[in-house]
Motif scaffolding. Structure first.
Motif, PDB file in Angstrom:
ATOM      1  N   ASP A  13      32.081 -31.227  74.582  1.00  0.00           N
ATOM      2  CA  ASP A  13      31.347 -32.399  75.233  1.00  0.00           C
ATOM      3  C   ASP A  13      30.220 -32.614  73.973  1.00  0.00           C
ATOM      4  O   ASP A  13      29.922 -31.853  73.073  1.00  0.00           O
ATOM      5  CB  ASP A  13      30.531 -32.224  76.432  1.00  0.00           C
ATOM      6  N   TYR A  14      29.444 -33.772  74.112  1.00  0.00           N
ATOM      7  CA  TYR A  14      28.691 -34.400  73.071  1.00  0.00           C
ATOM      8  C   TYR A  14      27.349 -33.368  72.627  1.00  0.00           C
ATOM      9  O   TYR A  14      27.083 -33.131  71.822  1.00  0.00           O
ATOM     10  CB  TYR A  14      28.086 -35.772  73.744  1.00  0.00           C
ATOM     11  N   GLU A  15      26.862 -32.791  74.027  1.00  0.00           N
ATOM     12  CA  GLU A  15      25.663 -31.896  73.827  1.00  0.00           C
ATOM     13  C   GLU A  15      26.254 -30.577  73.002  1.00  0.00           C
ATOM     14  O   GLU A  15      25.439 -30.107  72.405  1.00  0.00           O
ATOM     15  CB  GLU A  15      25.328 -31.384  75.228  1.00  0.00           C
ATOM     16  N   GLN A  16      27.351 -29.850  73.352  1.00  0.00           N
ATOM     17  CA  GLN A  16      27.915 -28.974  72.622  1.00  0.00           C
ATOM     18  C   GLN A  16      28.026 -29.148  71.172  1.00  0.00           C
ATOM     19  O   GLN A  16      27.932 -28.353  70.313  1.00  0.00           O
ATOM     20  CB  GLN A  16      29.156 -28.257  73.570  1.00  0.00           C
ATOM     21  N   TYR A  17      28.606 -30.451  71.163  1.00  0.00           N
ATOM     22  CA  TYR A  17      29.020 -30.734  69.478  1.00  0.00           C
ATOM     23  C   TYR A  17      27.690 -30.873  68.879  1.00  0.00           C
ATOM     24  O   TYR A  17      27.665 -30.479  67.496  1.00  0.00           O
ATOM     25  CB  TYR A  17      29.815 -31.903  69.462  1.00  0.00           C
ATOM     26  N   ILE A  18      26.784 -31.313  69.458  1.00  0.00           N
ATOM     27  CA  ILE A  18      25.365 -31.420  68.599  1.00  0.00           C
ATOM     28  C   ILE A  18      24.666 -29.957  68.520  1.00  0.00           C
ATOM     29  O   ILE A  18      24.207 -29.845  67.471  1.00  0.00           O
ATOM     30  CB  ILE A  18      24.534 -32.487  69.368  1.00  0.00           C
ATOM     31  N   GLU A  19      24.853 -29.243  69.532  1.00  0.00           N
ATOM     32  CA  GLU A  19      24.114 -27.947  69.218  1.00  0.00           C
ATOM     33  C   GLU A  19      25.034 -27.232  68.183  1.00  0.00           C
ATOM     34  O   GLU A  19      24.455 -26.499  67.421  1.00  0.00           O
ATOM     35  CB  GLU A  19      24.294 -27.188  70.845  1.00  0.00           C
ATOM     36  N   HIS A  20      26.352 -27.294  68.277  1.00  0.00           N
ATOM     37  CA  HIS A  20      27.277 -26.589  67.065  1.00  0.00           C
ATOM     38  C   HIS A  20      26.657 -26.960  65.743  1.00  0.00           C
ATOM     39  O   HIS A  20      26.607 -26.371  64.923  1.00  0.00           O
ATOM     40  CB  HIS A  20      28.614 -26.817  67.717  1.00  0.00           C
ATOM     41  N   ALA A 108      22.679 -43.425  56.699  1.00  0.00           N
ATOM     42  CA  ALA A 108      22.929 -44.223  58.052  1.00  0.00           C
ATOM     43  C   ALA A 108      22.238 -43.826  59.014  1.00  0.00           C
ATOM     44  O   ALA A 108      22.175 -44.697  60.330  1.00  0.00           O
ATOM     45  CB  ALA A 108      24.432 -44.133  58.234  1.00  0.00           C
ATOM     46  N   PHE A 109      21.779 -42.621  59.291  1.00  0.00           N
ATOM     47  CA  PHE A 109      21.105 -42.026  60.411  1.00  0.00           C
ATOM     48  C   PHE A 109      19.934 -42.821  60.692  1.00  0.00           C
ATOM     49  O   PHE A 109      19.081 -43.148  59.780  1.00  0.00           O
ATOM     50  CB  PHE A 109      20.605 -40.754  60.140  1.00  0.00           C
ATOM     51  N   LYS A 110      19.402 -43.141  61.546  1.00  0.00           N
ATOM     52  CA  LYS A 110      18.284 -43.959  62.123  1.00  0.00           C
ATOM     53  C   LYS A 110      17.604 -43.068  63.213  1.00  0.00           C
ATOM     54  O   LYS A 110      16.973 -43.608  64.027  1.00  0.00           O
ATOM     55  CB  LYS A 110      18.659 -45.289  62.599  1.00  0.00           C
ATOM     56  N   ASN A 111      17.147 -41.900  62.745  1.00  0.00           N
ATOM     57  CA  ASN A 111      16.443 -40.800  63.476  1.00  0.00           C
ATOM     58  C   ASN A 111      16.899 -40.640  64.935  1.00  0.00           C
ATOM     59  O   ASN A 111      16.400 -40.273  65.932  1.00  0.00           O
ATOM     60  CB  ASN A 111      15.058 -41.694  63.724  1.00  0.00           C
ATOM     61  N   SER A 112      18.454 -40.870  65.199  1.00  0.00           N
ATOM     62  CA  SER A 112      18.889 -40.851  66.458  1.00  0.00           C
ATOM     63  C   SER A 112      19.095 -39.126  66.653  1.00  0.00           C
ATOM     64  O   SER A 112      18.966 -38.853  67.933  1.00  0.00           O
ATOM     65  CB  SER A 112      20.338 -41.277  66.345  1.00  0.00           C
ATOM     66  N   LEU A 113      19.278 -38.389  65.862  1.00  0.00           N
ATOM     67  CA  LEU A 113      19.404 -36.984  66.150  1.00  0.00           C
ATOM     68  C   LEU A 113      17.989 -36.399  66.497  1.00  0.00           C
ATOM     69  O   LEU A 113      17.781 -35.476  67.618  1.00  0.00           O
ATOM     70  CB  LEU A 113      20.074 -36.133  65.015  1.00  0.00           C
ATOM     71  N   ILE A 114      17.002 -36.590  65.929  1.00  0.00           N
ATOM     72  CA  ILE A 114      15.667 -36.047  66.213  1.00  0.00           C
ATOM     73  C   ILE A 114      15.257 -36.731  67.403  1.00  0.00           C
ATOM     74  O   ILE A 114      14.446 -36.031  68.462  1.00  0.00           O
ATOM     75  CB  ILE A 114      14.539 -36.439  65.062  1.00  0.00           C
ATOM     76  N   SER A 115      15.444 -38.055  67.722  1.00  0.00           N
ATOM     77  CA  SER A 115      15.354 -38.673  69.044  1.00  0.00           C
ATOM     78  C   SER A 115      15.837 -38.184  70.247  1.00  0.00           C
ATOM     79  O   SER A 115      15.344 -37.871  70.987  1.00  0.00           O
ATOM     80  CB  SER A 115      15.446 -39.960  69.030  1.00  0.00           C
ATOM     81  N   TYR A 116      17.059 -37.634  70.018  1.00  0.00           N
ATOM     82  CA  TYR A 116      17.991 -37.043  70.934  1.00  0.00           C
ATOM     83  C   TYR A 116      17.267 -35.737  71.421  1.00  0.00           C
ATOM     84  O   TYR A 116      17.023 -35.419  72.539  1.00  0.00           O
ATOM     85  CB  TYR A 116      19.346 -36.855  70.757  1.00  0.00           C
ATOM     86  N   LEU A 117      17.007 -35.012  70.403  1.00  0.00           N
ATOM     87  CA  LEU A 117      16.566 -33.821  70.693  1.00  0.00           C
ATOM     88  C   LEU A 117      15.184 -33.763  71.366  1.00  0.00           C
ATOM     89  O   LEU A 117      14.834 -33.021  72.422  1.00  0.00           O
ATOM     90  CB  LEU A 117      16.362 -32.687  69.432  1.00  0.00           C
ATOM     91  N   ASP A 118      14.490 -34.719  71.049  1.00  0.00           N
ATOM     92  CA  ASP A 118      13.008 -35.047  71.456  1.00  0.00           C
ATOM     93  C   ASP A 118      13.281 -35.353  72.892  1.00  0.00           C
ATOM     94  O   ASP A 118      12.460 -34.772  73.900  1.00  0.00           O
ATOM     95  CB  ASP A 118      12.194 -35.883  70.456  1.00  0.00           C
ATOM     96  N   LEU A 119      14.002 -36.329  73.382  1.00  0.00           N
ATOM     97  CA  LEU A 119      14.084 -36.864  74.602  1.00  0.00           C
ATOM     98  C   LEU A 119      14.851 -35.806  75.653  1.00  0.00           C
ATOM     99  O   LEU A 119      14.559 -35.860  76.768  1.00  0.00           O
ATOM    100  CB  LEU A 119      15.142 -38.144  74.719  1.00  0.00           C
ATOM    101  N   LYS A 128      18.955 -41.437  82.784  1.00  0.00           N
ATOM    102  CA  LYS A 128      20.180 -40.723  82.226  1.00  0.00           C
ATOM    103  C   LYS A 128      20.982 -41.488  81.260  1.00  0.00           C
ATOM    104  O   LYS A 128      21.752 -41.398  80.331  1.00  0.00           O
ATOM    105  CB  LYS A 128      21.124 -40.308  83.514  1.00  0.00           C
ATOM    106  N   GLY A 129      21.072 -43.024  81.526  1.00  0.00           N
ATOM    107  CA  GLY A 129      21.997 -43.881  80.868  1.00  0.00           C
ATOM    108  C   GLY A 129      21.249 -43.865  79.469  1.00  0.00           C
ATOM    109  O   GLY A 129      21.951 -44.002  78.420  1.00  0.00           O
ATOM    110  N   PHE A 130      19.890 -44.235  79.367  1.00  0.00           N
ATOM    111  CA  PHE A 130      19.390 -44.248  77.956  1.00  0.00           C
ATOM    112  C   PHE A 130      19.569 -42.764  77.277  1.00  0.00           C
ATOM    113  O   PHE A 130      19.791 -42.894  76.151  1.00  0.00           O
ATOM    114  CB  PHE A 130      17.841 -44.324  78.153  1.00  0.00           C
ATOM    115  N   LEU A 131      19.326 -41.699  77.816  1.00  0.00           N
ATOM    116  CA  LEU A 131      19.635 -40.467  77.143  1.00  0.00           C
ATOM    117  C   LEU A 131      21.204 -40.328  76.781  1.00  0.00           C
ATOM    118  O   LEU A 131      21.399 -39.905  75.629  1.00  0.00           O
ATOM    119  CB  LEU A 131      19.311 -39.289  78.263  1.00  0.00           C
ATOM    120  N   ALA A 132      21.983 -40.761  77.361  1.00  0.00           N
ATOM    121  CA  ALA A 132      23.580 -40.910  77.315  1.00  0.00           C
ATOM    122  C   ALA A 132      23.626 -41.647  76.166  1.00  0.00           C
ATOM    123  O   ALA A 132      24.449 -41.496  75.124  1.00  0.00           O
ATOM    124  CB  ALA A 132      24.226 -41.276  78.457  1.00  0.00           C
ATOM    125  N   ALA A 133      23.237 -42.876  75.836  1.00  0.00           N
ATOM    126  CA  ALA A 133      23.305 -43.892  74.767  1.00  0.00           C
ATOM    127  C   ALA A 133      22.823 -43.290  73.601  1.00  0.00           C
ATOM    128  O   ALA A 133      23.466 -43.310  72.534  1.00  0.00           O
ATOM    129  CB  ALA A 133      22.372 -45.152  75.086  1.00  0.00           C
TER     130      ALA A 133
END
Length: 168
Positions: A13-20, A108-119, A128-133
């Motif tokens: 899933d998305y969370e596992q992919y990011i963690e991997h 192309a990254f617009k700080n989405s990964l750091i934002s996701y980790l922080d959120l 939940k919808g915003f976090l999923a987006a």
């Protein structure tokens, strides 16, 4: 069960992919730092040894001076190895640092990964919808980035060239 219906691998899933991907980057950062430190140590040892041999033949260094250089060199090597090799091996690379390293590799990254980790640290503060987006955007950006080449290995290559020069 038919041959074509058996699962080939596990889907993440998305969370596992990011963690991997972050775990892979953290391991690569640690490996690069440790290998660079090992090459710095080897280059320094061989350089000092070469200099001592040249001076011993050219000037004739006394035995007590050569022993001082030996003991200072051993102490310096032990201190360098403890600080730059052993300490990084037992410590962990910060996940935000790994995320920043990945984001710097692709413009192309617009700080989405750091934002996701922080959120994700405070999931009750956001919907939940915003976090999923944000998570979906981070995964999309991650799929467009080659994580294995995100870690800068320029210094490692420079030290390999320096060691080759000292050996030659």
């Amino acid at each position: 069960m038919a041959l074509g219906t058996q699962p080939v691998g596990k889907l993440l899933d998305y969370e596992q992919y990011i963690e991997h991907q972050i775990a892979r980057t953290r391991a690569r950062i640690k490996m690069t730092d440790v290998l660079t430190a090992c090459l710095v140590l080897a280059t320094g040892v061989l350089g000092v040894l070469f200099l001592e041999v040249v001076l011993a033949h050219a000037v004739g260094l006394p035995l007590w001076l050569r022993r001082i250089v030996l003991w200072l060199g051993c102490a310096g090597c032990a201190a360098f190895a403890a600080v730059r090799i052993v300490a990084p091996l037992v410590s962990r690379v910060n996940r935000f640092y790994a995320a920043r390293t990945i984001e710097e590799a692709n413009p192309a990254f617009k700080n989405s990964l750091i934002s996701y980790l922080d959120l994700r640290r405070h999931p009750d503060d956001v919907s939940k919808g915003f976090l999923a987006a944000v998570e979906a955007r981070a995964v999309l950006d991650l799929t467009r980035t080659e994580v294995d080449s995100a870690v800068n290995q320029r210094r490692l290559l420079q030290m390999a060239y320096a060691l080759s020069g000292v050996v030659v």
